[in-house]
Design an enzyme around this catalytic site. Structure first.
Site, mmCIF file in Angstrom:
data_model
loop_
_atom_site.group_PDB
_atom_site.id
_atom_site.type_symbol
_atom_site.label_atom_id
_atom_site.label_comp_id
_atom_site.label_asym_id
_atom_site.label_seq_id
_atom_site.Cartn_x
_atom_site.Cartn_y
_atom_site.Cartn_z
ATOM 1 C CE LYS A 274 -4.546 0.723 0.474
ATOM 2 N NZ LYS A 274 -5.673 -0.040 -0.045
ATOM 3 C CB VAL B 292 -19.736 -1.374 -4.324
ATOM 4 C CG1 VAL B 292 -20.036 -2.847 -4.050
ATOM 5 C CG2 VAL B 292 -18.254 -1.178 -4.612
HETATM 6 P P1 NAD Z 1 -18.751 5.190 -3.038
HETATM 7 O O1 NAD Z 1 -18.214 6.381 -2.351
HETATM 8 O O2 NAD Z 1 -18.961 5.207 -4.511
HETATM 9 O O3 NAD Z 1 -20.174 4.791 -2.391
HETATM 10 C C1 NAD Z 1 -20.432 4.831 -1.029
HETATM 11 C C2 NAD Z 1 -21.843 5.351 -0.860
HETATM 12 O O4 NAD Z 1 -22.181 5.298 0.518
HETATM 13 C C3 NAD Z 1 -22.020 6.801 -1.316
HETATM 14 O O5 NAD Z 1 -23.151 6.903 -2.156
HETATM 15 C C4 NAD Z 1 -22.189 7.556 -0.005
HETATM 16 O O6 NAD Z 1 -23.030 8.693 -0.139
HETATM 17 C C5 NAD Z 1 -22.830 6.508 0.867
HETATM 18 N N1 NAD Z 1 -22.673 6.708 2.309
HETATM 19 C C6 NAD Z 1 -21.644 7.258 2.984
HETATM 20 N N2 NAD Z 1 -21.889 7.240 4.303
HETATM 21 C C7 NAD Z 1 -23.100 6.660 4.464
HETATM 22 C C8 NAD Z 1 -23.892 6.348 5.580
HETATM 23 N N3 NAD Z 1 -23.512 6.636 6.821
HETATM 24 N N4 NAD Z 1 -25.078 5.724 5.374
HETATM 25 C C9 NAD Z 1 -25.495 5.424 4.121
HETATM 26 N N5 NAD Z 1 -24.771 5.717 3.014
HETATM 27 C C10 NAD Z 1 -23.596 6.330 3.190
HETATM 28 O O7 NAD Z 1 -17.833 3.962 -2.601
HETATM 29 P P2 NAD Z 1 -17.768 2.538 -3.282
HETATM 30 O O8 NAD Z 1 -16.674 2.538 -4.283
HETATM 31 O O9 NAD Z 1 -19.119 2.088 -3.665
HETATM 32 O O10 NAD Z 1 -17.252 1.684 -2.059
HETATM 33 C C11 NAD Z 1 -18.125 1.366 -0.986
HETATM 34 C C12 NAD Z 1 -17.334 0.634 0.086
HETATM 35 O O11 NAD Z 1 -16.753 -0.530 -0.466
HETATM 36 C C13 NAD Z 1 -16.183 1.435 0.691
HETATM 37 O O12 NAD Z 1 -16.040 1.051 2.043
HETATM 38 C C14 NAD Z 1 -14.992 0.943 -0.099
HETATM 39 O O13 NAD Z 1 -13.789 1.096 0.626
HETATM 40 C C15 NAD Z 1 -15.340 -0.496 -0.293
HETATM 41 N N6 NAD Z 1 -14.711 -1.116 -1.460
HETATM 42 C C16 NAD Z 1 -14.954 -0.653 -2.705
HETATM 43 C C17 NAD Z 1 -14.379 -1.264 -3.796
HETATM 44 C C18 NAD Z 1 -14.643 -0.784 -5.204
HETATM 45 O O14 NAD Z 1 -14.309 -1.508 -6.148
HETATM 46 N N7 NAD Z 1 -15.252 0.365 -5.388
HETATM 47 C C19 NAD Z 1 -13.524 -2.366 -3.617
HETATM 48 C C20 NAD Z 1 -13.306 -2.840 -2.330
HETATM 49 C C21 NAD Z 1 -13.911 -2.206 -1.253
#
Ligand code: NAD
Length: 347
Positions: free
Chosen positions: A79, A180
């Site tokens: 990382k 996601v």
């Molecule tokens: P993103 O920022 O696109 O989506 C997250 C969503 O959650 C946003 O729409 C945000 O408004 C909402 N949110 C934030 N706080 C909230 C709350 N308290 N209650 C309800 N909704 C809330 O992020 P993402 O890329 O979809 O990733 C989501 C999670 O998955 C993160 O924890 C990320 O680290 C993890 N993750 C993502 C990926 C990936 O490929 N994108 C891979 C591994 C892990």
């Protein structure tokens, strides 16, 4: 010099670069490279202190060793963190300097995006290094593969709890419908699942409701939803001594990282009769996609590999039942077997 940090875990490399002209102040940590070169994203955050940045890079790189092993890709864990405010200090010059830093390790560490960095930023870093992943145009956004992995693990969980992997007719509560969660909702709706969604950005929830027929609830209500499955897809720390007793679901499978507040919550879920798919297993689809983007990406090859996450989850459940250990501890044990010497497997 990093040995006194509690998160130091025999990391094979921790290196720092300070470059005054560009403002770069960054650390790269390689935790383990038994399976191959270390892969993990580059986080940009205005850390309160250098020690906090070191703690984060040690913790996150170790996590990538486990994740890449559970994903069964030939990568070790690494990382990078840049100490900067991504809103005002993320300049092209800084990202180019980061590319030079990554390149100086000659492929021992492959970078990608994380919080504070976007695909565009990885492209900019990639101007100066061949060791940047995730920007292959034909692959699109790797979040689609993350959502697929969550979906396949959810089907496996349903099979364990309900005797069929068919999600049609089950109710799934999704916390956070961003990259996601939104893609997951589309898959579940296509299967005939009933959806309950919540997002702190209400327009995100409304857009998903419009596309899928989901019911929108408030962010304070989603964990209490009367559903079969909870899918945390927003933020970490949602499964705690406070939240677990109130959950009505029998299954938790989601994309968010670090869902458990503490290791004890693993057993707490188990004792509550809730089947938990550990976060880094459920969300490993994205890193699998990045691996193929650096070898021979086809959507079929990625999908075939991502489906295997469900096989691993079945193995986790079998071992959990046999040993009475929580699923998170069993998943860690399987990952350790896969990244220890002698346990090397490739895709
Ligand atoms: P993103 O920022 O696109 O989506 C997250 C969503 O959650 C946003 O729409 C945000 O408004 C909402 N949110 C934030 N706080 C909230 C709350 N308290 N209650 C309800 N909704 C809330 O992020 P993402 O890329 O979809 O990733 C989501 C999670 O998955 C993160 O924890 C990320 O680290 C993890 N993750 C993502 C990926 C990936 O490929 N994108 C891979 C591994 C892990």
């Amino acid at each position: 010099m990093y040995q006194h940090f509690p998160d130091f875990d025999d990391h094979v490399l921790v290196t720092h670069r300070q470059d005054t002209p560009s403002g770069l102040n960054a650390f790269i940590a390689v935790h383990n490279e038994n399976r191959g070169p270390a892969m993990g994203g580059c986080r940009i955050l205005k850390y309160g202190s250098t020690d906090l940045a070191i703690k984060d890079v040690l913790r996150l790189s170790r996590g990538m060793t486990y994740k890449n092993a559970i994903a069964n890709i030939p990568y070790g864990g690494g990382k990078a963190v840049i100490i900067a405010d991504p809103r005002v200090e993320k300049t092209t010059r800084l990202l180019h300097a980061m590319g030079d830093f990554v390149q100086s390790l000659h492929g021992r560490y492959i970078t990608s995006f994380d919080s504070g960095t976007t695909l565009d930023d990885v492209n900019t870093i990639g101007v100066r290094t061949e060791f940047a992943a995730g920007t292959l145009a034909e692959a699109g956004n790797a979040s689609g593969s993350t959502a697929s992995g969550v979906y396949y693990c959810m089907r496996a969980a349903a099979e364990r709890v309900h005797g069929t992997s068919d999600l049609g007719g089950l109710t799934v509560a999704i916390q956070g419908v961003g990259n996601v969660g939104r893609r997951l909702a589309e898959k579940l709706a296509a299967d005939g699942a009933k959806l309950i969604v919540a997002d702190i950005e209400t327009q995100n929830a409304r857009a998903v409701a419009q596309a899928t027929g989901a019911t929108v609830v408030g962010v304070d209500e989603i964990l209490l939803a009367d559903a079969d499955i909870l899918s945390p897809c927003a933020l970490g720390g949602v499964l705690s001594p406070q939240s677990i007793p109130d959950l009505k679901v029998k299954i938790v499978v989601g994309g968010a990282n670090n869902q458990l507040v503490s290791a004890d919550d693993d057993e707490r879920l188990q004792h509550a009769g809730i089947l938990y798919c550990p976060d880094y297993l459920a969300n490993a689809g994205g890193i699998i996609d990045l691996y193929y983007q650096r070898s021979t990406w086809t959507s079929e090859a990625v999908d075939k590999h991502v489906r295997q996450l469900a096989d691993t989850f079945h193995e986790v459940v079998e071992r959990s039942r046999a040993t009475r250990l929580g699923t998170a501890k069993v998943t860690d044990a399987i990952a350790q077997e896969r990244f220890s010497f002698g346990g090397r497997e490739t895709a």
